[in-house]
Design a protein around this motif. Structure first.
Motif: not given
Length: 80
Positions: A12-18, A23-30, A59-63
């Motif tokens: 997939i496009d790298r931007d899609e993964a980014e 979105a998954a990390l929200g305010p907890d990181g980026g 776990d969140r990153l792997r998900a």
């Protein structure tokens, strides 16, 4: 916590993964950096240690990677 996600043969496009990771990390990181070349790309992810338990963060990153269908081509390098 710093996590370098190295993706080889990303279907997939790298931007899609980014965007999905952001979105998954929200305010907890980026995602703080990215690059590509020689058939690989990487995403640099910073996670606020005080905001999110390291095990939960990974776990969140792997998900997210699994949801995108790219977990098989990803390697996570973790440091403090």
């Amino acid at each position: 916590m710093f996590v370098e996600i190295v993706l080889t043969g990303l279907p997939i496009d790298r931007d899609e993964a980014e965007d999905a990771l952001e979105a998954a990390l929200g305010p907890d990181g980026g995602v703080t950096g990215a690059g590509s070349g020689m058939g690989r790309c990487h995403l640099d992810v910073e996670i606020e240690a005080a905001a999110l338990d390291p095990v939960l963060a990974l776990d969140r990153l792997r998900a997210v990677l699994a949801e995108l269908g790219v977990e098989a081509c990803a390697m996570l390098n973790v440091s403090d």
